[in-house]
Structure formats: structure tokens, C-alpha cells
Design an enzyme around this catalytic site. Structure first.
Site, PDB file in Angstrom:
ATOM      1  N   CYS A 164       0.945  -1.107  -0.055  1.00 23.03           N
ATOM      2  CA  CYS A 164      -0.073  -0.012   0.131  1.00 23.03           C
ATOM      3  C   CYS A 164       0.919   1.249   0.118  1.00 23.03           C
ATOM      4  O   CYS A 164       2.051   1.260  -0.271  1.00 23.03           O
ATOM      5  CB  CYS A 164      -1.023   0.012   0.994  1.00 23.03           C
ATOM      6  SG  CYS A 164      -0.150  -0.045   2.881  1.00 23.03           S
ATOM      7  N   ASN A 221       2.329   1.470   4.254  1.00 22.26           N
ATOM      8  CA  ASN A 221       2.492  -0.026   5.007  1.00 22.26           C
ATOM      9  C   ASN A 221       2.339   0.209   6.608  1.00 22.26           C
ATOM     10  O   ASN A 221       3.020  -0.416   7.348  1.00 22.26           O
ATOM     11  CB  ASN A 221       4.010  -0.353   4.937  1.00 22.26           C
ATOM     12  CG  ASN A 221       4.216  -1.788   5.360  1.00 22.26           C
ATOM     13  OD1 ASN A 221       5.443  -2.015   5.735  1.00 22.26           O
ATOM     14  ND2 ASN A 221       3.381  -2.670   5.234  1.00 22.26           N
ATOM     15  N   CYS A 239      -1.567   0.557   7.238  1.00 25.26           N
ATOM     16  CA  CYS A 239      -2.914   0.197   7.483  1.00 25.26           C
ATOM     17  C   CYS A 239      -3.445  -0.994   6.624  1.00 25.26           C
ATOM     18  O   CYS A 239      -3.461  -1.835   7.120  1.00 25.26           O
ATOM     19  CB  CYS A 239      -3.901   1.586   6.969  1.00 25.26           C
ATOM     20  SG  CYS A 239      -3.516   2.995   8.319  1.00 25.26           S
ATOM     21  N   ARG A 240      -3.502  -0.726   5.326  1.00 26.89           N
ATOM     22  CA  ARG A 240      -3.983  -1.579   4.431  1.00 26.89           C
ATOM     23  C   ARG A 240      -3.181  -2.837   4.149  1.00 26.89           C
ATOM     24  O   ARG A 240      -3.532  -3.906   4.528  1.00 26.89           O
ATOM     25  CB  ARG A 240      -4.463  -0.985   2.898  1.00 26.89           C
ATOM     26  CG  ARG A 240      -5.327  -0.256   3.055  1.00 26.89           C
ATOM     27  CD  ARG A 240      -5.706   0.720   1.769  1.00 26.89           C
ATOM     28  NE  ARG A 240      -4.647   1.498   1.759  1.00 26.89           N
ATOM     29  CZ  ARG A 240      -4.141   2.079   0.824  1.00 26.89           C
ATOM     30  NH1 ARG A 240      -4.905   2.183  -0.317  1.00 26.89           N
ATOM     31  NH2 ARG A 240      -3.300   3.168   0.675  1.00 26.89           N
ATOM     32  N   SER A 241      -1.838  -2.674   3.908  1.00 29.77           N
ATOM     33  CA  SER A 241      -0.958  -3.938   3.595  1.00 29.77           C
ATOM     34  C   SER A 241      -0.407  -4.689   4.930  1.00 29.77           C
ATOM     35  O   SER A 241      -0.528  -6.009   4.914  1.00 29.77           O
ATOM     36  CB  SER A 241       0.312  -3.528   2.849  1.00 29.77           C
ATOM     37  OG  SER A 241       1.203  -2.775   3.185  1.00 29.77           O
ATOM     38  N   ASP A 263      -8.106   3.595   1.017  1.00 29.32           N
ATOM     39  CA  ASP A 263      -7.238   4.386   2.179  1.00 29.32           C
ATOM     40  C   ASP A 263      -8.052   4.713   3.105  1.00 29.32           C
ATOM     41  O   ASP A 263      -8.738   5.712   2.922  1.00 29.32           O
ATOM     42  CB  ASP A 263      -6.551   5.308   1.310  1.00 29.32           C
ATOM     43  CG  ASP A 263      -5.335   5.897   2.121  1.00 29.32           C
ATOM     44  OD1 ASP A 263      -5.362   5.705   3.365  1.00 29.32           O
ATOM     45  OD2 ASP A 263      -4.543   6.683   1.897  1.00 29.32           O
TER      46      ASP A 263
HETATM   47  P1  4NP Z   1      -1.738   2.639   3.904  1.00 26.51           P
HETATM   48  O1  4NP Z   1      -2.449   4.244   4.934  1.00 26.51           O
HETATM   49  O2  4NP Z   1      -1.258   3.098   2.666  1.00 26.51           O
HETATM   50  O3  4NP Z   1      -3.046   1.855   3.985  1.00 26.51           O
HETATM   51  O4  4NP Z   1      -0.825   2.468   5.119  1.00 26.51           O
HETATM   52  C1  4NP Z   1      -1.769   5.177   4.855  1.00 26.51           C
HETATM   53  C2  4NP Z   1      -0.786   5.492   5.882  1.00 26.51           C
HETATM   54  C3  4NP Z   1      -0.318   6.892   5.787  1.00 26.51           C
HETATM   55  C4  4NP Z   1      -0.529   7.845   5.039  1.00 26.51           C
HETATM   56  C5  4NP Z   1      -1.482   7.811   4.081  1.00 26.51           C
HETATM   57  C6  4NP Z   1      -2.184   6.138   4.016  1.00 26.51           C
HETATM   58  N1  4NP Z   1      -0.156   8.970   5.117  1.00 26.51           N
HETATM   59  O5  4NP Z   1      -0.303  10.014   4.596  1.00 26.51           O
HETATM   60  O6  4NP Z   1       0.799   9.213   6.062  1.00 26.51           O
END
Ligand code: 4NP
Length: 165
Positions: A11, A14, A16-18, A132
Site C-alpha cells: 500500500c 505500510n 494500514c491496508r497492507s 485508503d
Molecule cells: P496505508 O495508509 O497506505 O494503507 O498504510 C496510509 C498511511 C499513511 C498515509 C496515507 C495512507 N499518510 O499519508 O501518512
């Protein structure tokens, strides 16, 4: 000697989703008795959160579903991941685009091309991207968990069929 099949979820951050997909898929692989045949990792296309544990909201949603993400730590995806992993699965189109750039730089040696994780669902009525959840509410994290559970089941069926497991 049996070969190991390596799966990488990707993602943006790294956190939340992955990691959610990682924790869910590891548990399903273990439950299927395939932990010696399938290994799992996750990474982000961005370097914002290197070394951090998953977001507390992701950990909570996962815990309520019976998954423990607390040991996972964020890392950034590198082009060499394509030399190691047999499945590189992006959570959304933007991350797939970033992965295609890395893949292109090692294309002759890559073990696979990147694809969308939700492509495993093969259902036109389902979303093609894991949304997201970072700037949204708790509901988004539960939705991510549910999508990851459904797609993880489909991924495991796919790998078992492809590799006669
Ligand atoms: P992820 O979510 O890609 O699912 O881990 C996010 C985590 C952090 C951010 C955006 C999405 N950020 O902008 O910091």
C-alpha cells in the site's frame, strides 16, 4: 524439497491496508497448514512510516476480527522485491502504478508482475481497490479488514490451484 511461494502486499504507508492483508493472510495460510509453503510480507511505496508498527486503528479492527498485527513493522518496497516475490499485490491503482515503475527496472529478472489484490475477487460487483482509510473514521478500517478477509480467501484458493497445494 518443496519450493516456497512468496507473497508481498503493498500500500502507500505500510501501516494500514497492507499490514492488515499481511496479518489476515498469514493466519489463513497457517490455518490451512501451509505455513512452510507460503511466506508473507508487506511494504509501502512511500517512506513516511519506516519501522513503525501498524496504525492503532488498523490494529484494533484486526484484533476485533481475531488477527494480531502488533509485530509488523513498516518498510518501503524496493525493486529487488520483484526478484524475490511470486505475488506482488497492490491495494490500489496509484500504488500499482508505482510498482509498475519498479517492475519495469528489473523486468527481465522479475518473478512476477504487480497486480491489484482485489483482482483475486474476480467479481465485477466488488470494488477493485482497497480504499485508503487513513484520513477517515473507524468504519473505513473495518471495511479494509472485510475486503482483506474476502480477498485473502480468494488469493489462497488461487495459489492452491496454481501450485497444486
Ligand atoms: P496505508 O495508509 O497506505 O494503507 O498504510 C496510509 C498511511 C499513511 C498515509 C496515507 C495512507 N499518510 O499519508 O501518512
Amino acid at each position: 524439497m518443496s519450493l516456497t511461494i512468496k507473497v508481498l502486499f503493498v500500500c502507500l504507508g505500510n501501516i494500514c491496508r497492507s499490514p492488515t492483508a499481511h496479518g489476515v493472510f498469514v493466519q489463513k495460510v497457517r490455518a490451512a497448514g501451509l505455513a512452510s509453503r507460503i511466506t508473507v510480507d508487506s511494504a509501502g511505496t512511500a517512506a513516511y512510516h519506516l519501522g513503525k508498527a501498524p496504525d492503532s486503528r488498523s490494529q484494533l479492527a484486526a484484533k476485533q476480527g481475531g488477527y494480531d498485527l502488533s509485530e509488523l513493522r513498516a518498510r518501503q518496497v524496493v525493486k529487488e522485491d520483484f526478484l524475490e516475490f511470486d505475488y506482488v499485490l497492490a491495494m490500489d491503482e496509484q500504488n500499482l502504478k508505482e510498482l509498475r515503475v519498479l517492475h519495469q527496472s528489473v523486468v527481465g529478472d522479475a518473478r512476477c508482475a504487480p497486480q491489484l489484490f482485489l483482482a483475486m475477487l474476480q467479481d465485477s460487483g466488488r470494488p477493485s481497490e482497497v480504499p485508503d482509510p487513513y484520513y477517515g473514521g473507524a468504519d473505513g478500517f473495518v471495511e479494509v479488514l472485510q475486503l482483506c478477509e474476502d480477498a485473502a480467501d480468494a488469493l489462497l484458493r488461487h495459489i492452491r490451484a496454481q501450485h497444486n497445494l
